[in-house]
Design an enzyme around this catalytic site. Sequence first.
Site, PDB file in Angstrom:
ATOM      1  N   ALA A  17      33.656  53.755  42.557  1.00 40.85           N
ATOM      2  CA  ALA A  17      34.324  53.360  41.314  1.00 40.85           C
ATOM      3  C   ALA A  17      34.547  51.861  41.230  1.00 40.85           C
ATOM      4  O   ALA A  17      34.265  51.235  40.202  1.00 40.85           O
ATOM      5  CB  ALA A  17      35.663  54.094  41.195  1.00 40.85           C
ATOM      6  N   GLU A  18      35.050  51.267  42.308  1.00 40.33           N
ATOM      7  CA  GLU A  18      35.311  49.828  42.275  1.00 40.33           C
ATOM      8  C   GLU A  18      34.006  49.052  42.129  1.00 40.33           C
ATOM      9  O   GLU A  18      33.951  48.042  41.425  1.00 40.33           O
ATOM     10  CB  GLU A  18      36.069  49.358  43.510  1.00 40.33           C
ATOM     11  CG  GLU A  18      36.436  47.886  43.424  1.00 40.33           C
ATOM     12  CD  GLU A  18      37.484  47.445  44.415  1.00 40.33           C
ATOM     13  OE1 GLU A  18      37.893  46.272  44.310  1.00 40.33           O
ATOM     14  OE2 GLU A  18      37.893  48.225  45.278  1.00 40.33           O
ATOM     15  N   SER A  19      32.954  49.514  42.756  1.00 38.66           N
ATOM     16  CA  SER A  19      31.652  48.855  42.618  1.00 38.66           C
ATOM     17  C   SER A  19      31.196  48.882  41.166  1.00 38.66           C
ATOM     18  O   SER A  19      30.767  47.857  40.619  1.00 38.66           O
ATOM     19  CB  SER A  19      30.618  49.531  43.518  1.00 38.66           C
ATOM     20  OG  SER A  19      30.972  49.385  44.874  1.00 38.66           O
TER      21      SER A  19
END
Length: 143
Positions: A66-68
């Site tokens: 998700a953060e990527s």
Amino acid sequence: MTDEQTVQGPPEAVAEYLARGMGELADKMGMVVTELGADRAVASIPVEGNRQPAGLLHGGAYVVLAESLGSMAANIHAGPGRYAVGIELSASHTRSATSGRVTGTCTAIHLGGTLTTHEIVLTDDEGRRCSTVRITNIIRDAR
């Protein structure tokens, strides 16, 4: 990027971002990006190789995916000569994946001049929601 992948955004912003690569962690996790733009980005990771000892996809793996995605989308929005970095992230895990792939679909909530916010919905191969993540990135000028 391959023919099956879609990239949207200003060509110079996309080219600058893609030249940086996805990073070592994304490579180690087996991340495959299939769509990349400021408004929407999609990628997946295999469950195998990213499990915790109980045989479930590690909660941190959902967050890394998700953060990527949120950071990639924010960097496309930032444009040439600027970069985005995460400053806040929240995740709620609602289901566990044990096999196959998990796909993250990142959607822009806010695309501003200095902040972006994206929601990332992570689903298993059956389309069931496993995790929901929200990330805010700050946009900075490159030095």
